[in-house]
Design a protein around this motif. Structure first.
Motif, short mmCIF file in Angstrom:
data_model
loop_
_atom_site.label_atom_id
_atom_site.label_comp_id
_atom_site.label_asym_id
_atom_site.label_seq_id
_atom_site.Cartn_x
_atom_site.Cartn_y
_atom_site.Cartn_z
N ALA A 189 1.68 12.56 -21.21
CA ALA A 189 0.66 11.87 -22.00
C ALA A 189 0.92 12.09 -23.49
N LEU A 190 1.18 13.34 -23.87
CA LEU A 190 1.40 13.65 -25.28
C LEU A 190 2.63 12.95 -25.83
N ALA A 191 3.69 12.89 -25.05
CA ALA A 191 4.90 12.21 -25.50
C ALA A 191 4.64 10.72 -25.72
N ARG A 192 3.94 10.11 -24.82
CA ARG A 192 3.65 8.69 -24.95
C ARG A 192 2.72 8.40 -26.12
N LEU A 193 1.78 9.30 -26.36
CA LEU A 193 0.87 9.12 -27.50
C LEU A 193 1.61 9.25 -28.82
N ALA A 194 2.59 10.14 -28.88
CA ALA A 194 3.38 10.28 -30.11
C ALA A 194 4.15 8.99 -30.38
N VAL A 195 4.72 8.40 -29.33
CA VAL A 195 5.44 7.13 -29.49
C VAL A 195 4.46 6.03 -29.90
N ALA A 196 3.27 6.03 -29.31
CA ALA A 196 2.26 5.02 -29.65
C ALA A 196 1.85 5.13 -31.11
N GLN A 197 1.71 6.35 -31.61
CA GLN A 197 1.37 6.53 -33.03
C GLN A 197 2.42 5.88 -33.92
#
Length: 130
Positions: A38-46
Protein backbone atom coordinates in the motif's frame (compact mmCIF):
# COMPACT_ATOMS: atom_id res chain seq x y z
CA UNK A 1 -4.17 -12.91 20.03
CA UNK A 2 -3.77 -11.44 16.55
CA UNK A 3 -6.23 -8.90 15.21
CA UNK A 4 -5.88 -10.29 11.68
CA UNK A 5 -7.21 -13.38 9.95
CA UNK A 6 -4.20 -14.79 8.08
CA UNK A 7 -6.38 -16.61 5.51
CA UNK A 8 -7.95 -13.32 4.41
CA UNK A 9 -4.55 -11.66 4.17
CA UNK A 10 -3.27 -14.55 2.06
CA UNK A 11 -6.33 -14.35 -0.19
CA UNK A 12 -5.79 -10.62 -0.71
CA UNK A 13 -2.16 -11.10 -1.58
CA UNK A 14 -2.93 -13.86 -4.06
CA UNK A 15 -5.42 -11.59 -5.75
CA UNK A 16 -2.64 -9.03 -6.17
CA UNK A 17 -0.46 -11.59 -7.91
CA UNK A 18 2.40 -11.60 -5.44
CA UNK A 19 2.69 -15.34 -4.98
CA UNK A 20 6.47 -15.72 -4.76
CA UNK A 21 7.12 -13.80 -1.55
CA UNK A 22 4.10 -15.10 0.30
CA UNK A 23 4.69 -18.80 -0.18
CA UNK A 24 6.89 -19.01 2.93
CA UNK A 25 5.71 -15.90 4.76
CA UNK A 26 4.33 -16.06 8.27
CA UNK A 27 0.87 -14.57 8.92
CA UNK A 28 2.63 -11.62 10.56
CA UNK A 29 4.81 -11.08 7.50
CA UNK A 30 1.79 -11.23 5.18
CA UNK A 31 0.31 -8.20 6.93
CA UNK A 32 3.67 -6.41 6.71
CA UNK A 33 3.71 -7.10 2.97
CA UNK A 34 0.25 -5.59 2.61
CA UNK A 35 1.39 -2.44 4.41
CA UNK A 36 4.51 -2.26 2.24
CA UNK A 37 2.47 -2.73 -0.92
CA UNK A 38 0.00 0.00 0.00
CA UNK A 39 2.75 2.44 0.95
CA UNK A 40 4.69 1.80 -2.25
CA UNK A 41 1.64 2.40 -4.39
CA UNK A 42 0.75 5.56 -2.50
CA UNK A 43 4.24 6.94 -3.06
CA UNK A 44 3.86 6.33 -6.81
CA UNK A 45 0.39 7.93 -6.70
CA UNK A 46 1.81 11.04 -5.04
CA UNK A 47 4.37 11.43 -7.80
CA UNK A 48 1.71 10.85 -10.43
CA UNK A 49 -0.49 13.58 -8.98
CA UNK A 50 2.47 15.97 -8.92
CA UNK A 51 3.25 15.17 -12.59
CA UNK A 52 -0.39 15.33 -13.64
CA UNK A 53 -0.37 11.68 -14.71
CA UNK A 54 -4.00 10.91 -13.98
CA UNK A 55 -3.94 7.35 -15.35
CA UNK A 56 -1.13 6.24 -13.06
CA UNK A 57 -2.67 8.15 -10.15
CA UNK A 58 -5.96 6.34 -10.61
CA UNK A 59 -4.33 2.94 -11.00
CA UNK A 60 -2.08 3.29 -7.94
CA UNK A 61 -4.78 4.76 -5.70
CA UNK A 62 -7.13 2.00 -6.78
CA UNK A 63 -4.56 -0.64 -5.88
CA UNK A 64 -3.79 1.03 -2.54
CA UNK A 65 -7.50 1.19 -1.72
CA UNK A 66 -7.78 -2.50 -2.56
CA UNK A 67 -4.86 -3.35 -0.28
CA UNK A 68 -6.31 -1.31 2.59
CA UNK A 69 -9.56 -3.17 1.96
CA UNK A 70 -7.57 -6.39 2.25
CA UNK A 71 -6.10 -5.25 5.57
CA UNK A 72 -9.59 -4.40 6.70
CA UNK A 73 -11.09 -7.73 5.65
CA UNK A 74 -8.21 -9.53 7.35
CA UNK A 75 -9.14 -8.16 10.76
CA UNK A 76 -10.42 -10.66 13.30
CA UNK A 77 -13.44 -8.69 14.47
CA UNK A 78 -13.92 -11.07 17.39
CA UNK A 79 -10.57 -9.90 18.81
CA UNK A 80 -12.17 -6.84 20.37
CA UNK A 81 -11.75 -3.11 20.45
CA UNK A 82 -8.41 -2.91 18.67
CA UNK A 83 -9.87 -4.61 15.60
CA UNK A 84 -12.89 -2.32 15.69
CA UNK A 85 -10.66 0.76 15.85
CA UNK A 86 -8.44 -0.50 13.03
CA UNK A 87 -11.54 -1.20 10.94
CA UNK A 88 -12.67 2.41 11.45
CA UNK A 89 -9.19 3.71 10.64
CA UNK A 90 -8.97 1.68 7.44
CA UNK A 91 -12.39 2.94 6.40
CA UNK A 92 -11.22 6.50 7.03
CA UNK A 93 -8.02 5.91 5.04
CA UNK A 94 -9.99 4.57 2.08
CA UNK A 95 -12.37 7.53 2.18
CA UNK A 96 -9.39 9.88 2.33
CA UNK A 97 -7.86 8.16 -0.70
CA UNK A 98 -11.12 8.43 -2.63
CA UNK A 99 -11.17 12.15 -1.87
CA UNK A 100 -7.50 12.43 -2.86
CA UNK A 101 -8.30 10.82 -6.19
CA UNK A 102 -11.31 13.01 -6.87
CA UNK A 103 -9.46 16.20 -5.91
CA UNK A 104 -5.92 15.29 -7.07
CA UNK A 105 -4.84 16.12 -3.54
CA UNK A 106 -1.28 15.11 -2.62
CA UNK A 107 -1.84 16.14 1.01
CA UNK A 108 -4.67 13.65 1.41
CA UNK A 109 -2.43 10.92 0.01
CA UNK A 110 0.27 12.00 2.45
CA UNK A 111 -2.23 11.82 5.32
CA UNK A 112 -3.07 8.24 4.37
CA UNK A 113 0.63 7.40 4.12
CA UNK A 114 1.33 8.77 7.58
CA UNK A 115 -1.59 6.84 9.09
CA UNK A 116 -0.49 3.60 7.44
CA UNK A 117 3.11 4.15 8.53
CA UNK A 118 1.96 4.59 12.11
CA UNK A 119 -0.05 1.36 12.08
CA UNK A 120 2.74 -0.48 10.24
CA UNK A 121 5.27 0.70 12.81
CA UNK A 122 3.15 -0.75 15.61
CA UNK A 123 2.71 -3.99 13.66
CA UNK A 124 6.45 -4.20 13.02
CA UNK A 125 7.15 -3.69 16.73
CA UNK A 126 5.10 -6.73 17.70
CA UNK A 127 6.88 -9.03 15.27
CA UNK A 128 7.23 -12.53 16.66
CA UNK A 129 10.77 -13.50 17.54
CA UNK A 130 12.31 -16.30 15.51
Amino acid sequence: MSNYNPQEALKQYRQLGIESEISNASPHRLIQLLFEGALARLAVAQGAIERGDLAVKGEMLGKAISIVGGLRSSLDMEAGEISERLDQLYEYINLTLLEASAQNDVEKVNEAIQLLKTVKSGWDDIAPTA
